[in-house]
Design an enzyme around this catalytic site. Structure first.
Site, mmCIF file in Angstrom:
data_model
loop_
_atom_site.group_PDB
_atom_site.id
_atom_site.type_symbol
_atom_site.label_atom_id
_atom_site.label_comp_id
_atom_site.label_asym_id
_atom_site.label_seq_id
_atom_site.Cartn_x
_atom_site.Cartn_y
_atom_site.Cartn_z
ATOM 1 N N ASP A 1 -20.263 14.274 58.525
ATOM 2 C CA ASP A 1 -21.612 14.670 58.908
ATOM 3 C C ASP A 1 -22.436 13.464 59.336
ATOM 4 O O ASP A 1 -22.503 12.465 58.615
ATOM 5 C CB ASP A 1 -22.331 15.340 57.735
ATOM 6 N N ASN B 1 -17.156 20.665 51.100
ATOM 7 C CA ASN B 1 -18.305 20.578 50.186
ATOM 8 C C ASN B 1 -18.102 21.467 48.964
ATOM 9 O O ASN B 1 -18.374 21.067 47.826
ATOM 10 C CB ASN B 1 -19.589 21.023 50.898
ATOM 11 N N PHE C 1 -21.757 20.881 66.602
ATOM 12 C CA PHE C 1 -20.508 20.800 65.847
ATOM 13 C C PHE C 1 -19.339 20.541 66.794
ATOM 14 O O PHE C 1 -19.157 21.264 67.780
ATOM 15 C CB PHE C 1 -20.297 22.124 65.108
ATOM 16 N N GLN D 1 -22.915 29.902 59.855
ATOM 17 C CA GLN D 1 -23.363 29.740 61.235
ATOM 18 C C GLN D 1 -22.268 30.044 62.242
ATOM 19 O O GLN D 1 -22.545 30.204 63.426
ATOM 20 C CB GLN D 1 -23.904 28.320 61.439
ATOM 21 N N GLY E 1 -35.235 31.897 46.757
ATOM 22 C CA GLY E 1 -34.089 32.125 45.896
ATOM 23 C C GLY E 1 -33.045 33.024 46.531
ATOM 24 O O GLY E 1 -32.820 32.980 47.740
ATOM 25 N N ASP F 1 -23.678 25.523 50.098
ATOM 26 C CA ASP F 1 -22.305 25.240 49.665
ATOM 27 C C ASP F 1 -22.265 24.987 48.157
ATOM 28 O O ASP F 1 -21.360 25.459 47.454
ATOM 29 C CB ASP F 1 -21.749 24.034 50.406
#
Length: 299
Positions: free
Chosen positions: A14, A44, A110, A155, A211, A238
């Site tokens: 990242d 992650n 990405f 995503q 939340g 994650d």
């Protein structure tokens, strides 16, 4: 003994950028600062489970630069099982470029790299699998083989065909989405939210700072966030999934699973980077009990 949780998806490097504003077409804005971290949704989650003391195995496709980047050694250091990694020496490993503005809005680019090879591969049979952001075809194949399926399209949902999405949902035991993704799942499948709840045993929907909610067989649990000073929202989801899934495999009630997920997520947002400040089980338990009372005892 803990059940092994196999996590499918990206192990990415990242690059995180702090910007004043996220640029739109034909705009340029200053970068305040940037840093490089280890990330990728699947990695992650796997490393968070391992640090919590669980048994995590990672299925991911990595490039020839994976070992030299230090990422492989980092995962091994925390005890993540890498025996099912796919290695492509002639490919680059996956990278994410994440831009976050002062209001915590994000824009992400990405580069799939070796991860794009997953669509060509035949997955192994596994007992308990969590499908993180990954190639939709591979996820559809492994969902049919797994004994228990947890699914988080994230995503990458925009890359799913209706056929692959429905195939996975038909085999899913736990569905994780945020409030935007659940609406997209409904739109893509032509089903209502109630239809999804009737189809899948447990559905978890996150609502950012409000939340999350856990739905199961007509019951609904509202899970608050744990108040901390948040520096970086990247990786919070994650971390939540890691805590939730490990608690689930250990036999905790679903509401407690959600609360544990919320606690683990609170550590992830305290520092920049998805894997920077993840808790052990004892550290998680201490914060849990500060916020929600005594953690239930499980035989």
């Amino acid at each position: 003994m803990d059940r092994t949780i196999t996590v499918v998806g990206h192990a990415a490097i990242d690059l995180l950028f702090d910007v004043e504003n996220i640029a739109v077409h034909n705009e340029s804005h200053p970068i305040i600062d940037y840093n490089q971290y280890y990330g990728g949704g699947a990695a992650n989650i796997a490393i968070a489970i391992a640090i919590l003391g669980g048994k995590a195995r990672l299925i991911s496709a990595v490039g020839g630069d994976f070992a030299s980047s230090g990422y492989e050694a980092e995962l091994e250091r925390h005890g993540v099982d890498l025996s099912l990694l796919y290695r492509f020496p002639d490919q680059k490993s996956t990278r994410a470029f994440v831009f976050t503005d002062r209001e915590h809005h994000q824009s992400t680019y990405f580069h799939w790299g070796a991860s794009a090879k997953l669509r060509e591969l035949d997955p192994p049979e596994v007992d308990f699998v969590h499908l993180a952001t990954s190639d939709s075809t591979y996820n559809a194949r492994i969902a049919k083989k797994a004994g228990f399926v947890s699914f988080d399209p994230g995503q990458d949902l925009v890359t799913y065909s209706r056929k692959n999405l429905e195939s996975i949902l038909e085999n899913t035991n736990i569905l994780f989405t945020n409030r935007h993704e659940i609406q997209r799942v409904c739109n893509m499948t032509g089903r209502s939210f109630e239809d999804i709840l009737n189809m899948i045993e447990t559905v978890v929907v996150t609502y950012d700072s409000s939340g999350s909610r856990v739905y199961n067989s007509g019951s609904e649990f509202t899970i608050p966030v744990v108040p901390v000073k948040a520096l970086d929202p990247t990786g919070a989801g994650d971390a939540y999934r890691a805590g939730f899934l490990l608690a689930c495999t250990r036999g905790y009630p679903l509401e407690t699973c959600g609360l544990i997920g919320s606690v683990v997520a609170s550590f992830a947002v305290q520092n920049i980077g998805c894997q920077t400040d993840l808790p052990t089980w004892d550290t998680m338990k201490e914060r849990y009990e500060e916020n929600f009372g005594k953690l239930p005892e499980i035989d």
